[in-house]
Enzyme design. Sequence first.
Site, PDB file in Angstrom:
ATOM      1  N   TYR A  89       0.819  -1.204   0.000  1.00 33.49           N
ATOM      2  CA  TYR A  89       0.000   0.000   0.000  1.00 33.49           C
ATOM      3  C   TYR A  89       0.858   1.261   0.000  1.00 33.49           C
ATOM      4  O   TYR A  89       0.500   2.266  -0.632  1.00 33.49           O
ATOM      5  CB  TYR A  89      -0.952  -0.008   1.205  1.00 33.49           C
ATOM      6  CG  TYR A  89      -2.126  -0.937   1.014  1.00 33.49           C
ATOM      7  CD1 TYR A  89      -3.247  -0.519   0.299  1.00 33.49           C
ATOM      8  CD2 TYR A  89      -2.100  -2.233   1.512  1.00 33.49           C
ATOM      9  CE1 TYR A  89      -4.327  -1.365   0.115  1.00 33.49           C
ATOM     10  CE2 TYR A  89      -3.177  -3.088   1.328  1.00 33.49           C
ATOM     11  CZ  TYR A  89      -4.282  -2.657   0.621  1.00 33.49           C
ATOM     12  OH  TYR A  89      -5.341  -3.503   0.422  1.00 33.49           O
TER      13      TYR A  89
ATOM     14  N   GLU B 182      -8.049  -6.708   5.754  1.00 33.56           N
ATOM     15  CA  GLU B 182      -7.386  -7.839   5.106  1.00 33.56           C
ATOM     16  C   GLU B 182      -6.598  -8.671   6.105  1.00 33.56           C
ATOM     17  O   GLU B 182      -6.546  -9.905   5.988  1.00 33.56           O
ATOM     18  CB  GLU B 182      -6.513  -7.334   3.955  1.00 33.56           C
ATOM     19  CG  GLU B 182      -7.366  -6.886   2.775  1.00 33.56           C
ATOM     20  CD  GLU B 182      -6.658  -5.981   1.784  1.00 33.56           C
ATOM     21  OE1 GLU B 182      -5.404  -5.946   1.801  1.00 33.56           O
ATOM     22  OE2 GLU B 182      -7.349  -5.302   0.993  1.00 33.56           O
TER      23      GLU B 182
END
Length: 387
Positions: A95, A137
């Site tokens: 990310y 997640e």
Amino acid sequence: MLSERTISLVKSTIPLLSSAGSAVTAHFYQRLFTHNPELKHIFNMTNQQTGKQHFALFNAIAAYATHIDNPSVLQEAISRINHKHVSLNIQAEHYNIVGHHLIETLKKLAPNEFTPEIAQAWREAYALLADLFITQEEGLYQQGEQQVGGWRNQRAFIISDIVQESVNVKSFYLTPKNGCAIASYQAGQFIALSVQPPLSDYTQIRQYSLSQSANKNTYRISVKKQGLVSTHLHQLVIGDTVLLYPPAGDFVLHNTPTDKVFISAGVGITPMMAMLEQALNSHKNNKLLFIHACANESEHSFKQVIESKAQQHKNLSKEIWYENTQSGDQSGRIELSQSKLALPLEHGEFYLCGPTAFMATIKQQLLSLGVAPARILYEVFGPHETL
């Protein structure tokens, strides 16, 4: 929480994003893979070539900017992306990489409009979104790892059997190489395989629907030969090893006491087989309808299985549409208004799977017949699209 100023600045870029279109994401991916070529082992490079991933990411960026003050509106889409990311083993550090290249891309394509203040606002907004994704997640990773037979990251499986289901589709039965238990899953979920075909410079990860209801010994995927990875899989033999990530996906059979209709085309039949098996076992008092479309009998996967189940179970009715021949229950493309089955339009759940254009057509047919949108459930192959 984001400040009102940050939210206002991000929303101010919506016209910029709209005018730039997919050029933003095309530049983003070119930059990403130039600076971080190792990510080519994660991203589906075929989707890069077709532009599908560019389109999906652009839609996600625009949607987030639009709903930044109320991201709960996007929860369904976020959940679906979470499951896709878990199947690809996306990690927190990814990310940071993506966020950096996204901001730099926006600065590059619109240097006058994308001021330092707006760039900072986007950094804050992206950081909040990334934290949400990472947290959700990680929860999925732990859930998959902690259940009986669960695991994290890759796990080696042996191809224990191969069955030719139709002219272009093979089923692969996958058994854990270490002989230990396997994780259960919900009907409709998928599993990701990691392979490196001889003609590819990169590891390729693909998701395939699990095509039978959960059992304690094997996973089954049913793969149509149509691309780089699927062609490679069709060349494998019993005894070969593949690497799997744990089951994932949020397109699942609902445990509700209502009639269910499964509508599929081509290889979209695969998650429907798992759903049908589970429904026959757990929803014995519900009406179950199975509607499938394909070109002809030679391309009809699981033909004998469906016919046998329809004979064995009084609550199951089936209708097969062959586009190019007269040998099915119906001829041509599916027209639900012409179906000979008694569709539960007022209360039933309708599950769709197949090519995007097919599902969009079926969804419109269902809506025109009065089916509520909330009762139309579907799965899109590859990057998520709105029907």
